[in-house]
Design a protein around this motif. Sequence first.
Motif, mmCIF file in Angstrom:
data_model
loop_
_atom_site.group_PDB
_atom_site.id
_atom_site.type_symbol
_atom_site.label_atom_id
_atom_site.label_comp_id
_atom_site.label_asym_id
_atom_site.label_seq_id
_atom_site.Cartn_x
_atom_site.Cartn_y
_atom_site.Cartn_z
ATOM 1 N N ASP A 192 35.765 40.903 40.529
ATOM 2 C CA ASP A 192 37.126 41.632 40.096
ATOM 3 C C ASP A 192 37.136 41.822 38.853
ATOM 4 O O ASP A 192 36.377 40.858 38.289
ATOM 5 C CB ASP A 192 38.419 40.838 40.395
ATOM 6 C CG ASP A 192 38.819 40.751 42.202
ATOM 7 O OD1 ASP A 192 38.215 41.484 42.788
ATOM 8 O OD2 ASP A 192 39.425 39.763 42.492
ATOM 9 N N ALA A 193 37.699 42.627 38.128
ATOM 10 C CA ALA A 193 37.588 42.791 36.697
ATOM 11 C C ALA A 193 38.546 41.940 35.914
ATOM 12 O O ALA A 193 38.086 41.488 34.615
ATOM 13 C CB ALA A 193 38.203 44.137 36.420
ATOM 14 N N ASP A 194 39.557 41.321 36.559
ATOM 15 C CA ASP A 194 40.148 40.327 35.890
ATOM 16 C C ASP A 194 40.227 39.122 36.550
ATOM 17 O O ASP A 194 40.426 38.835 38.063
ATOM 18 C CB ASP A 194 41.544 40.956 35.801
ATOM 19 C CG ASP A 194 41.822 42.035 34.936
ATOM 20 O OD1 ASP A 194 41.058 42.326 33.937
ATOM 21 O OD2 ASP A 194 42.265 43.116 35.438
ATOM 22 N N ASP A 195 40.542 37.857 35.870
ATOM 23 C CA ASP A 195 40.636 36.613 36.511
ATOM 24 C C ASP A 195 42.271 36.567 36.756
ATOM 25 O O ASP A 195 43.149 36.887 36.179
ATOM 26 C CB ASP A 195 40.320 35.542 35.480
ATOM 27 C CG ASP A 195 38.969 35.487 35.337
ATOM 28 O OD1 ASP A 195 38.064 35.692 36.186
ATOM 29 O OD2 ASP A 195 38.462 34.858 34.364
ATOM 30 N N ARG A 196 42.476 35.782 37.843
ATOM 31 C CA ARG A 196 43.722 35.678 38.404
ATOM 32 C C ARG A 196 44.201 34.036 38.995
ATOM 33 O O ARG A 196 43.218 33.372 38.949
ATOM 34 C CB ARG A 196 43.900 36.565 39.902
ATOM 35 C CG ARG A 196 44.209 38.011 39.391
ATOM 36 C CD ARG A 196 44.267 38.779 40.544
ATOM 37 N NE ARG A 196 43.767 40.369 40.133
ATOM 38 C CZ ARG A 196 44.459 41.247 39.583
ATOM 39 N NH1 ARG A 196 45.682 41.117 39.298
ATOM 40 N NH2 ARG A 196 43.974 42.319 38.989
ATOM 41 N N ARG A 201 52.233 34.315 43.509
ATOM 42 C CA ARG A 201 53.625 34.612 43.970
ATOM 43 C C ARG A 201 53.835 35.131 45.179
ATOM 44 O O ARG A 201 53.574 36.196 45.418
ATOM 45 C CB ARG A 201 54.279 35.260 42.828
ATOM 46 C CG ARG A 201 54.443 34.880 41.567
ATOM 47 C CD ARG A 201 55.210 35.574 40.517
ATOM 48 N NE ARG A 201 54.671 37.083 40.209
ATOM 49 C CZ ARG A 201 55.131 38.208 40.787
ATOM 50 N NH1 ARG A 201 56.219 38.240 41.653
ATOM 51 N NH2 ARG A 201 54.488 39.290 40.758
ATOM 52 N N TRP A 202 53.815 34.267 46.175
ATOM 53 C CA TRP A 202 54.182 34.861 47.420
ATOM 54 C C TRP A 202 55.606 35.732 47.522
ATOM 55 O O TRP A 202 56.556 35.154 47.129
ATOM 56 C CB TRP A 202 54.270 33.826 48.617
ATOM 57 C CG TRP A 202 53.136 33.389 48.660
ATOM 58 C CD1 TRP A 202 53.030 31.649 48.355
ATOM 59 C CD2 TRP A 202 51.820 33.317 49.207
ATOM 60 N NE1 TRP A 202 51.858 31.219 48.644
ATOM 61 C CE2 TRP A 202 51.095 32.165 49.139
ATOM 62 C CE3 TRP A 202 51.043 34.561 49.309
ATOM 63 C CZ2 TRP A 202 49.574 32.220 49.415
ATOM 64 C CZ3 TRP A 202 49.600 34.428 50.031
ATOM 65 C CH2 TRP A 202 49.108 33.493 49.622
ATOM 66 N N LEU A 203 55.529 37.012 48.205
ATOM 67 C CA LEU A 203 56.578 37.859 48.504
ATOM 68 C C LEU A 203 56.880 38.342 49.840
ATOM 69 O O LEU A 203 55.759 38.448 50.371
ATOM 70 C CB LEU A 203 56.437 38.997 47.470
ATOM 71 C CG LEU A 203 56.217 38.949 45.954
ATOM 72 C CD1 LEU A 203 55.630 40.232 45.441
ATOM 73 C CD2 LEU A 203 57.303 38.267 45.393
ATOM 74 N N THR A 204 57.989 38.409 50.263
ATOM 75 C CA THR A 204 58.282 38.531 51.905
ATOM 76 C C THR A 204 59.018 40.123 51.848
ATOM 77 O O THR A 204 60.115 40.066 51.203
ATOM 78 C CB THR A 204 59.419 37.621 52.237
ATOM 79 O OG1 THR A 204 58.717 36.354 52.483
ATOM 80 C CG2 THR A 204 59.691 38.124 53.807
ATOM 81 N N ASP A 305 54.374 47.341 39.388
ATOM 82 C CA ASP A 305 55.448 46.359 38.714
ATOM 83 C C ASP A 305 55.912 45.041 39.470
ATOM 84 O O ASP A 305 55.942 43.831 39.044
ATOM 85 C CB ASP A 305 56.725 47.193 38.525
ATOM 86 C CG ASP A 305 56.499 48.294 37.456
ATOM 87 O OD1 ASP A 305 55.381 47.957 36.513
ATOM 88 O OD2 ASP A 305 57.156 49.092 37.148
ATOM 89 N N LEU A 306 56.310 45.391 40.743
ATOM 90 C CA LEU A 306 56.532 44.305 41.729
ATOM 91 C C LEU A 306 55.652 43.204 41.785
ATOM 92 O O LEU A 306 55.751 41.848 41.844
ATOM 93 C CB LEU A 306 56.818 44.785 42.941
ATOM 94 C CG LEU A 306 57.330 43.806 44.113
ATOM 95 C CD1 LEU A 306 58.354 43.215 43.928
ATOM 96 C CD2 LEU A 306 57.175 44.466 45.563
ATOM 97 N N LEU A 307 54.012 43.619 41.985
ATOM 98 C CA LEU A 307 53.197 42.730 42.291
ATOM 99 C C LEU A 307 52.755 42.021 40.986
ATOM 100 O O LEU A 307 52.108 40.921 40.960
ATOM 101 C CB LEU A 307 51.857 43.253 43.102
ATOM 102 C CG LEU A 307 52.459 43.813 44.379
ATOM 103 C CD1 LEU A 307 51.168 44.449 45.018
ATOM 104 C CD2 LEU A 307 52.679 42.635 45.185
ATOM 105 N N GLY A 308 52.692 42.907 39.804
ATOM 106 C CA GLY A 308 52.132 42.236 38.569
ATOM 107 C C GLY A 308 50.631 41.752 38.692
ATOM 108 O O GLY A 308 49.984 42.665 39.365
ATOM 109 N N HIS A 309 50.625 40.777 38.043
ATOM 110 C CA HIS A 309 49.050 40.332 38.106
ATOM 111 C C HIS A 309 48.744 39.255 39.176
ATOM 112 O O HIS A 309 47.937 39.168 39.759
ATOM 113 C CB HIS A 309 48.996 39.521 36.642
ATOM 114 C CG HIS A 309 47.423 39.175 36.307
ATOM 115 N ND1 HIS A 309 46.602 40.202 36.163
ATOM 116 C CD2 HIS A 309 46.820 37.990 36.317
ATOM 117 C CE1 HIS A 309 45.342 39.528 36.205
ATOM 118 N NE2 HIS A 309 45.433 38.475 35.918
ATOM 119 N N ASP A 310 49.934 38.968 39.934
ATOM 120 C CA ASP A 310 49.712 37.651 40.722
ATOM 121 C C ASP A 310 50.452 37.521 42.002
ATOM 122 O O ASP A 310 50.789 36.794 42.824
ATOM 123 C CB ASP A 310 50.108 36.421 40.003
ATOM 124 C CG ASP A 310 51.363 36.048 39.454
ATOM 125 O OD1 ASP A 310 52.294 37.065 39.509
ATOM 126 O OD2 ASP A 310 51.831 34.990 39.231
ATOM 127 N N GLY A 311 51.290 38.932 42.277
ATOM 128 C CA GLY A 311 52.071 38.809 43.276
ATOM 129 C C GLY A 311 51.503 39.232 44.546
ATOM 130 O O GLY A 311 50.537 40.084 44.654
#
Length: 388
Positions: A192-196, A201-204, A305-311
């Motif tokens: 991946d290009a970026d570290d995470r 953030r878990w989303l239902t 926008d919803l997922l951002g970097h960690d969703g």
Amino acid sequence: MLIDKDPVHAFVPYGAVPVAGATTGPLAGLRLAVKDIFAVAGYRTGCGCPTKLATSDIAVTTAPAVERLLGAGARFVGKTHTDELAWSLYGMNAHFGTPVNSAAPDRIPGGSSSGSAAAVAADLADIAVGTDTGGSVRAPASFCGLWGIRPSHGRVPLDGCMELAASFDTAGVFARNAATFERVVAVMMGDDADDRPEEPRWLTPTDMLARLGDAQRAVYDAHFGGLDARPVAVYPAGGADALYEAFRILQSCDAKRAVVPFIDASAMPLPAGLDERVAFARRMTPEDEAAGNAVRDPFAAAMDDLLGHDGVLLAPVVHDAPFRLDAGRAVFDGFRHYAIKLLAVAGMARLPQVVFPAGTVDGAPFGLSVIGPRGSDRWLTRLAARQF
């Protein structure tokens, strides 16, 4: 093919031509099957279509996506069956037959990467390459009890692969277990290009879950119910129907440019189902495409926008287990419309989606998935393998 027996009809019966590859590497010892829409040196590329097969030259080079795996030590064992022109979701080919779903032999295997999924499910290959435009890795993975991935759009090169719908086409992989899946994804996707972060953030996605029945929801809750996940809604204005209609239009506009000219020039016969999709594609106009993009572009931006970097969305793959091979016409006509209303979320937003075996519904496999930020393919795979 380079195996002695194919009891599940997964492989195209080409003459055995050895394919060069490395003998060492992270995939050494793993048997590799390849969907017959990728070029493999020494083989024709039939694309599930007798007319394509008849006009195909023997490839002198191998598609880069396949070369990645061969260069890492995987051993090629054959090319696998696909729906005609890779333009279906069921895995049933009117010319070449239907690969057997070893996890549920009376059910469809799912398409269009049906042969690749069937080969892995039957332990005739350890890993397999497929493509996913509208769900052609994700649905077979769910139906056959496998791990599979639709990568971020554009993550894997598609040179040497038949184009169906360029703005949706992706190359993914299958495996039977998480450890092997992580190995093949690492090679196929690269870093991946970026570290995470270690923890997402878990989303239902509550509006996606509303499309499940009680038995399907029970499988979902058994896997995801214990996670601290925030409820969210993902569908655009107009809901799942609006997203599906935009997907249908945009895929058809792409196919009108990529596939329909060959169909028209060759005057090839069209089986039931494919004839309807081709007729719909022929009717598409620039105005239709603009309307589809007017849904896709803001939807993709909203998902970013919803997922951002960690969703990470804890998402169903499709609405049900695979249907029976002898199902009635109404099931055949309707199942894909319901399925794509879920599958279109990742496809329209160009996001990676990892599918894993989760349980059974009515005696057949029913997979679940995670959808992550664009470009998070390796991270998302590690999360799924660790958590589920």
